[in-house]
Every structure is written in C-alpha cells, then in structure tokens.
Design a protein around this motif. Structure first.
Motif, PDB file in Angstrom:
ATOM      1  N   GLN A 144      -1.329  58.572  30.204  1.00 19.15           N
ATOM      2  CA  GLN A 144      -2.033  58.334  28.947  1.00 19.15           C
ATOM      3  C   GLN A 144      -1.948  56.865  28.541  1.00 19.15           C
ATOM      4  N   SER A 145      -2.197  56.015  29.495  1.00 16.49           N
ATOM      5  CA  SER A 145      -2.119  54.573  29.229  1.00 16.49           C
ATOM      6  C   SER A 145      -3.182  54.126  28.242  1.00 16.49           C
ATOM      7  N   GLN A 146      -4.295  54.886  28.134  1.00 14.58           N
ATOM      8  CA  GLN A 146      -5.375  54.504  27.230  1.00 14.58           C
ATOM      9  C   GLN A 146      -5.201  55.108  25.837  1.00 14.58           C
ATOM     10  N   THR A 147      -4.165  55.934  25.672  1.00 14.64           N
ATOM     11  CA  THR A 147      -3.930  56.593  24.386  1.00 14.64           C
ATOM     12  C   THR A 147      -2.693  56.004  23.732  1.00 14.64           C
ATOM     13  N   ALA A 148      -2.812  55.714  22.455  1.00 10.49           N
ATOM     14  CA  ALA A 148      -1.688  55.113  21.725  1.00 10.49           C
ATOM     15  C   ALA A 148      -0.685  56.197  21.328  1.00 10.49           C
ATOM     16  N   VAL A 149       0.330  56.395  22.166  1.00 11.91           N
ATOM     17  CA  VAL A 149       1.415  57.334  21.862  1.00 11.91           C
ATOM     18  C   VAL A 149       2.707  56.535  21.871  1.00 11.91           C
ATOM     19  N   SER A 150       3.272  56.363  20.710  1.00 15.30           N
ATOM     20  CA  SER A 150       4.482  55.549  20.619  1.00 15.30           C
ATOM     21  C   SER A 150       5.663  56.385  20.143  1.00 15.30           C
ATOM     22  N   PHE A 151       6.828  56.068  20.661  1.00 13.03           N
ATOM     23  CA  PHE A 151       8.061  56.709  20.205  1.00 13.03           C
ATOM     24  C   PHE A 151       9.207  55.767  20.510  1.00 13.03           C
ATOM     25  N   SER A 152      10.295  55.973  19.827  1.00  9.09           N
ATOM     26  CA  SER A 152      11.468  55.131  20.001  1.00  9.09           C
ATOM     27  C   SER A 152      12.384  55.743  21.061  1.00  9.09           C
ATOM     28  N   ILE A 153      12.550  55.028  22.166  1.00 10.14           N
ATOM     29  CA  ILE A 153      13.447  55.521  23.213  1.00 10.14           C
ATOM     30  C   ILE A 153      14.875  55.623  22.684  1.00 10.14           C
ATOM     31  N   ALA A 154      15.277  54.630  21.891  1.00 10.00           N
ATOM     32  CA  ALA A 154      16.631  54.635  21.329  1.00 10.00           C
ATOM     33  C   ALA A 154      16.846  55.859  20.442  1.00 10.00           C
ATOM     34  N   GLN A 155      15.861  56.180  19.597  1.00  9.94           N
ATOM     35  CA  GLN A 155      15.986  57.350  18.732  1.00  9.94           C
ATOM     36  C   GLN A 155      16.025  58.634  19.546  1.00  9.94           C
ATOM     37  N   MET A 156      15.241  58.691  20.623  1.00 12.03           N
ATOM     38  CA  MET A 156      15.260  59.885  21.465  1.00 12.03           C
ATOM     39  C   MET A 156      16.607  60.052  22.148  1.00 12.03           C
ATOM     40  N   VAL A 157      17.176  58.952  22.621  1.00  2.88           N
ATOM     41  CA  VAL A 157      18.506  59.010  23.252  1.00  2.88           C
ATOM     42  C   VAL A 157      19.534  59.553  22.262  1.00  2.88           C
ATOM     43  N   VAL A 158      19.501  59.031  21.051  1.00  3.83           N
ATOM     44  CA  VAL A 158      20.456  59.473  20.021  1.00  3.83           C
ATOM     45  C   VAL A 158      20.242  60.948  19.698  1.00  3.83           C
ATOM     46  N   MET A 159      18.970  61.350  19.561  1.00  5.53           N
ATOM     47  CA  MET A 159      18.658  62.735  19.222  1.00  5.53           C
ATOM     48  C   MET A 159      19.126  63.695  20.309  1.00  5.53           C
ATOM     49  N   ILE A 160      18.852  63.363  21.572  1.00  9.97           N
ATOM     50  CA  ILE A 160      19.281  64.228  22.670  1.00  9.97           C
ATOM     51  C   ILE A 160      20.802  64.280  22.745  1.00  9.97           C
ATOM     52  N   LEU A 161      21.434  63.142  22.472  1.00 11.57           N
ATOM     53  CA  LEU A 161      22.898  63.108  22.424  1.00 11.57           C
ATOM     54  C   LEU A 161      23.425  64.062  21.364  1.00 11.57           C
ATOM     55  N   VAL A 162      22.795  64.030  20.183  1.00  6.72           N
ATOM     56  CA  VAL A 162      23.248  64.850  19.053  1.00  6.72           C
ATOM     57  C   VAL A 162      23.031  66.336  19.311  1.00  6.72           C
ATOM     58  N   VAL A 163      21.900  66.703  19.940  1.00  6.66           N
ATOM     59  CA  VAL A 163      21.585  68.124  20.090  1.00  6.66           C
ATOM     60  C   VAL A 163      22.036  68.707  21.429  1.00  6.66           C
ATOM     61  N   THR A 164      22.575  67.889  22.332  1.00  8.86           N
ATOM     62  CA  THR A 164      23.059  68.421  23.613  1.00  8.86           C
ATOM     63  C   THR A 164      24.538  68.146  23.843  1.00  8.86           C
ATOM     64  N   LEU A 165      24.895  66.880  23.940  1.00  6.05           N
ATOM     65  CA  LEU A 165      26.260  66.530  24.315  1.00  6.05           C
ATOM     66  C   LEU A 165      27.277  66.889  23.231  1.00  6.05           C
ATOM     67  N   VAL A 166      26.970  66.543  21.989  1.00  6.14           N
ATOM     68  CA  VAL A 166      27.912  66.816  20.892  1.00  6.14           C
ATOM     69  C   VAL A 166      28.182  68.313  20.737  1.00  6.14           C
ATOM     70  N   PRO A 167      27.134  69.179  20.674  1.00  5.06           N
ATOM     71  CA  PRO A 167      27.414  70.615  20.580  1.00  5.06           C
ATOM     72  C   PRO A 167      28.166  71.169  21.783  1.00  5.06           C
ATOM     73  N   THR A 168      27.884  70.630  22.983  1.00  5.53           N
ATOM     74  CA  THR A 168      28.600  71.096  24.169  1.00  5.53           C
ATOM     75  C   THR A 168      30.088  70.809  24.054  1.00  5.53           C
ATOM     76  N   PHE A 169      30.430  69.586  23.653  1.00  5.54           N
ATOM     77  CA  PHE A 169      31.844  69.241  23.489  1.00  5.54           C
ATOM     78  C   PHE A 169      32.498  70.045  22.368  1.00  5.54           C
ATOM     79  N   LEU A 170      31.747  70.327  21.304  1.00  5.51           N
ATOM     80  CA  LEU A 170      32.283  71.169  20.232  1.00  5.51           C
ATOM     81  C   LEU A 170      32.564  72.572  20.758  1.00  5.51           C
TER      82      LEU A 170
END
Length: 297
Positions: free
Chosen positions: A126-152
């Motif tokens: 989708q190089s011709q379509t403007a789809v933007s997202f924050s990689i840093a925010q996604m990394v943090v979000m995946i960390l929060v919803v996967t790694l943290v609950p697993t360790f808990l």
C-alpha cells in the motif's frame, strides 16, 4: 457502536488475558527444558518468525490478493503463538513443554517482528495509500499486552501455584470464547464482504497453513527430530494468533478490513488442528506418548 467495534476495542484486553493464562501454565521445569533443548526451540521459533512472513508474502503476491487483504495476511503471518496450540500439541501427542517454550519465545520476539513486518507490508502493498502508525507505540503496546501479562502469569504460578492451577483453564477458555465471538460478530457485520472474500481468501489461507505445517514436518524430519518434536513444531507453525492481528489492524491501523484474514483463519486452524488430533490418536503416535512424557497445557 456495533458489536465488532466493541470487540475490537476489547481485543487488547483479551490478548493480555490470554498471555496471562499462558504465563499461568509455565513452570520452572519449562525454563530448564528451554535450556536443555535449545535446537528444536531455535528451529521452531525460526520457522514461526522467518518462514511464515516469507510464506505469507509469497502467497499474497502469487494469488494477487487485493492490497488490503495482502496486508491482512501479513499481519496474520506475523502473529505467532496462537491460543490453544499447547492443548492441540497435547491432544496430538506432541511435546507440550516444547510448545510452551515456542509460544513464549515467539511472543517475546513479536514485540519487534510484528511492527517491522507491518511496516514492510504497508510499504510494499500500500505504498500509494497514506497509512501511518507509530512503530514505537506499537512496540510499547505489544510489550504491555504480551510480555508483561506473561511475566505476571509466571510470577503468579510461582507464588500461588494452586490459584494458578484453578484459574489457568478458565482464562484460556475465556480467550477462546472471545475469538469465537469476534469471528461471529465480524462475519455477521461483514457478511457480504466475508462471503465474497472467502472465495478469494479461502485457498490462500489453506495453502498458508498446510504449507507451513508441511515445511515444518519436512525440515524437522531432515534434522532428525523426534516425532513428538516434529508434530509440536508443525502445530506451532500452523496455529497463529488472530487476536494479535486484530489488535494491530484495529488499534494501530484503524482499518477493520485488515482483520478479515484473521477472522477467516480460525476456521482453517480448527480444521488442521482436528486433522492433527485425529491422526495422532488413530495413526502416527505411539499410544503411550503424550500423557506420561509431556505435561498437559
């Protein structure tokens, strides 16, 4: 707000709950197993993190999928560690300790691999379509919803093993029920789209799952792995985490259409899982293997 939107909003919560449930199932001996059986773990994780995205890309290009569906397939391919894989491994007379190790390691690596693959997929399809997202925010979000609950979950199982044992199955059932509700709600809301897209997606998704399983079985056989290890690695390759794909599609990309492959894939996963279980129970696995030698999920 419709049912799909509500469930999509709840997807991160239920992903976290599912990862917490996985943590509850882990024991100290699983970590010892990881260190003593590093080769099958490395091979299994490599197949999940490297092979599946390459396979997904090849099929998206080979079947000339619509760019939105192609991105959705890549999101699915990038989401390893499907719920229920440990149970399927157990019922298929596989090595459950290896299954738990593979799910755990691949989920940790997903913190980096999912944002990277998502970014590359959007740039290519989708190089011709403007789809933007924050990689840093996604990394943090995946960390929060996967790694943290697993360790808990691991910490809870360590400090309160009886409580963990009581909660473990209930938490996993809750996650599976959520997946079923999400699939049903998406199909009901997008019934025209899904019906039209199923004819387009059905074959690519089936080939994706079967090819992942077949390649895993062939490679692990060439490497001389045991039957239990071969089955387990193949199952882990075939069972993905559709909830994670939905979270990425709806939370970060704000496009529910990206989640259509994830909504269809559980049907394929269930079919292949039942084939594994049936063949293991009536075909290839020694009857004594599975209960005495591996721990149930």
């Amino acid at each position: 707000m419709d049912n799909v939107a509500v469930l999509a909003k709840l997807a991160p919560l239920f992903l976290a709950v599912g990862m917490f449930g996985m943590g509850l199932s882990m024991q100290v001996k699983d970590f010892k197993y990881l260190l003593k059986n590093i080769k099958p773990v490395v091979v299994g994780v490599s197949l999940q993190v490297l092979l599946l995205p390459v396979l997904g890309f090849a099929l998206a290009v080979g079947f000339s999928l619509d760019p939105v569906l192609a991105v959705g397939l890549m999101l699915l391919a990038a989401s390893p560690g499907g719920p229920g894989s440990n149970l399927v491994s157990y019922l298929s007379r596989g090595d459950v300790a290896l299954s738990i190790a593979l799910t755990s390691v691949s989920s940790i690596l997903a913190i980096v691999s999912v944002p990277l693959i998502t970014s590359l997929a959007l740039a290519y399809f989708q190089s011709q379509t403007a789809v933007s997202f924050s990689i840093a925010q996604m990394v943090v979000m995946i960390l929060v919803v996967t790694l943290v609950p697993t360790f808990l979950g691991v910490f809870t199982a360590w400090k309160a093993p009886r409580f963990a044992a009581r909660c473990e199955q209930g938490v996993k059932v809750m996650t599976l029920v959520f997946i079923i509700l999400l699939v049903i709600a998406t199909i009901v809301k997008e019934k025209v789209t899904i019906a039209a897209m199923f004819s387009t997606l059905g074959l690519p998704l089936a080939v994706f799952c079967l090819a992942a399983v077949a390649i895993s079985l062939l490679l692990t056989r060439l490497l001389g792995f045991s039957g239990a290890h071969r089955r387990t690695i193949a199952i882990e390759a075939g069972i993905q985490n559709p909830v994670m794909a939905v979270v990425v599609a709806t939370t970060f990309l704000n496009t529910v259409e990206y989640s259509i492959p994830a909504a269809v894939y559980p049907v394929v996963m269930l079919t292949v899982s039942l084939m594994f279980i049936a063949y293991a129970q009536f075909g290839w696995a020694p009857k004594g293997l599975g209960v005495a030698e591996v721990r149930a999920d």
